[in-house]
Design an enzyme around this catalytic site. Sequence first.
Site, mmCIF file in Angstrom:
data_model
loop_
_atom_site.group_PDB
_atom_site.id
_atom_site.type_symbol
_atom_site.label_atom_id
_atom_site.label_comp_id
_atom_site.label_asym_id
_atom_site.label_seq_id
_atom_site.Cartn_x
_atom_site.Cartn_y
_atom_site.Cartn_z
ATOM 1 C CB THR A 87 81.204 -67.959 -18.853
ATOM 2 O OG1 THR A 87 80.592 -68.170 -20.122
ATOM 3 C CG2 THR A 87 82.404 -68.883 -18.712
ATOM 4 C CE LYS A 162 82.123 -70.327 -22.432
ATOM 5 N NZ LYS A 162 81.625 -69.718 -23.616
ATOM 6 C CE LYS A 237 83.606 -64.800 -17.077
ATOM 7 N NZ LYS A 237 82.246 -64.338 -17.261
HETATM 8 P P1 NAD Z 1 77.748 -57.708 -20.574
HETATM 9 O O1 NAD Z 1 78.700 -57.033 -19.644
HETATM 10 O O2 NAD Z 1 77.430 -57.088 -21.876
HETATM 11 O O3 NAD Z 1 76.357 -57.974 -19.799
HETATM 12 C C1 NAD Z 1 76.246 -58.244 -18.431
HETATM 13 C C2 NAD Z 1 75.040 -57.451 -17.923
HETATM 14 O O4 NAD Z 1 74.813 -57.773 -16.545
HETATM 15 C C3 NAD Z 1 75.250 -55.944 -17.993
HETATM 16 O O5 NAD Z 1 74.207 -55.364 -18.746
HETATM 17 C C4 NAD Z 1 75.222 -55.493 -16.522
HETATM 18 O O6 NAD Z 1 74.647 -54.213 -16.328
HETATM 19 C C5 NAD Z 1 74.380 -56.592 -15.906
HETATM 20 N N1 NAD Z 1 74.570 -56.705 -14.462
HETATM 21 C C6 NAD Z 1 75.727 -56.710 -13.772
HETATM 22 N N2 NAD Z 1 75.480 -56.868 -12.449
HETATM 23 C C7 NAD Z 1 74.139 -56.969 -12.318
HETATM 24 C C8 NAD Z 1 73.257 -57.129 -11.211
HETATM 25 N N3 NAD Z 1 73.741 -57.241 -9.969
HETATM 26 N N4 NAD Z 1 71.926 -57.186 -11.454
HETATM 27 C C9 NAD Z 1 71.447 -57.077 -12.715
HETATM 28 N N5 NAD Z 1 72.214 -56.915 -13.802
HETATM 29 C C10 NAD Z 1 73.550 -56.862 -13.612
HETATM 30 O O7 NAD Z 1 78.354 -59.182 -20.783
HETATM 31 P P2 NAD Z 1 77.948 -60.236 -21.914
HETATM 32 O O8 NAD Z 1 78.919 -60.131 -23.044
HETATM 33 O O9 NAD Z 1 76.480 -60.147 -22.164
HETATM 34 O O10 NAD Z 1 78.307 -61.609 -21.176
HETATM 35 C C11 NAD Z 1 77.460 -62.173 -20.195
HETATM 36 C C12 NAD Z 1 77.997 -63.542 -19.829
HETATM 37 O O11 NAD Z 1 78.059 -64.365 -21.001
HETATM 38 C C13 NAD Z 1 79.409 -63.535 -19.241
HETATM 39 O O12 NAD Z 1 79.476 -64.474 -18.193
HETATM 40 C C14 NAD Z 1 80.281 -63.944 -20.425
HETATM 41 O O13 NAD Z 1 81.489 -64.585 -20.014
HETATM 42 C C15 NAD Z 1 79.366 -64.904 -21.142
HETATM 43 N N6 NAD Z 1 79.654 -65.061 -22.579
HETATM 44 C C16 NAD Z 1 79.864 -63.959 -23.360
HETATM 45 C C17 NAD Z 1 80.120 -64.130 -24.717
HETATM 46 C C18 NAD Z 1 80.355 -62.937 -25.612
HETATM 47 O O14 NAD Z 1 80.800 -63.129 -26.751
HETATM 48 N N7 NAD Z 1 80.044 -61.713 -25.162
HETATM 49 C C19 NAD Z 1 80.164 -65.413 -25.263
HETATM 50 C C20 NAD Z 1 79.899 -66.518 -24.456
HETATM 51 C C21 NAD Z 1 79.657 -66.318 -23.095
#
Ligand code: NAD
Length: 290
Positions: A87, A162, A237
Amino acid sequence: MKIGFIGLGNMGGPMAANLAKAGHDVTGFDMADVAIEGVTMAKSAAEAATGADVVITMLPNGDILRHVASEIVPAMSAGAAFVDCSTVDVDSARAVADQAAAAGLLSVDAPVSGGIGGAAGGTLTFMAGGSTEAFAKAAPLFDIMGQKAVHCGEAGAGQAAKICNNMILGVTMIATCEAFALADKLGLDRQKMFDVVSTSSGYSWSMNAYCPAPGVGPQSPADNGYQPGFAADLMLKDLRLSQQAAGSADADTPMGQLAEALYTQFVDNEDGKGKDFSAMLPRLEKRGRG
Ligand code: NAD
């Protein structure tokens, strides 16, 4: 298909595992040291993207997406598809799509709803923006990771859908919580309030499917001490992204703006961080008008 998967966190990890379980050849990369069942780990994002038919990213925000895109786009082969499921802001989604197009790649912005449970269970909903050809290439993977994918339009349309959806969600959750808080002060029983509203014109997903009052309506985070669920931080966010987009597009969104201000106060200055976004009810019920 040969798939590169960058960003194997709470969402990306189980999504990549589901693709591997379905028989795809998945190579992953994350900055953190993670291991995902069935996924071969690469040493860099560029390595994970090299030779892939489709590269999927699931990253925290638009700046990180732009950074990762600058590493993987040059490593990808012409005709491959770049599918971003994070997102992020609409401007970053469009900038990355332009970069991909200039390199002869297909691209889709495909944020999801359904949360961590949906990622693990393969029941996410994808909202996709990009060309028909790009969407068609990604669609079989959406079918594995989710139960529904809507092609919303050209690049950025998935992110637009979204944040518009989540702006409605933030606003209706606050409205539902403040109505419960008012009902309490008027001496109206919460169960009666639910029975009426959930079958009257005030009904919404927030009331009917995710009732913020404990012990009332279906099982929800309110029944579990407001453990998320969908965290207030993540709602904030998305509300910030909606207001950033409203600013760029010159759209008047007064309720969205107010919802952003309330969740900012709740998360940054009160005890909302780490709680479900429906914990707006215990916040409001303690307060008077002053
Ligand atoms: P998270 O923080 O658990 O995962 C993000 C991952 O990206 C981490 O493991 C981090 O180490 C990795 N990362 C960061 N910078 C990086 C880089 N430069 N290279 C490689 N890896 C890198 O977050 P999440 O909960 O998995 O969410 C991910 C996305 O999904 C976000 O944009 C969030 O808004 C969206 N989202 C989350 C949810 C939820 O319920 N968690 C629901 C819908 C959408």
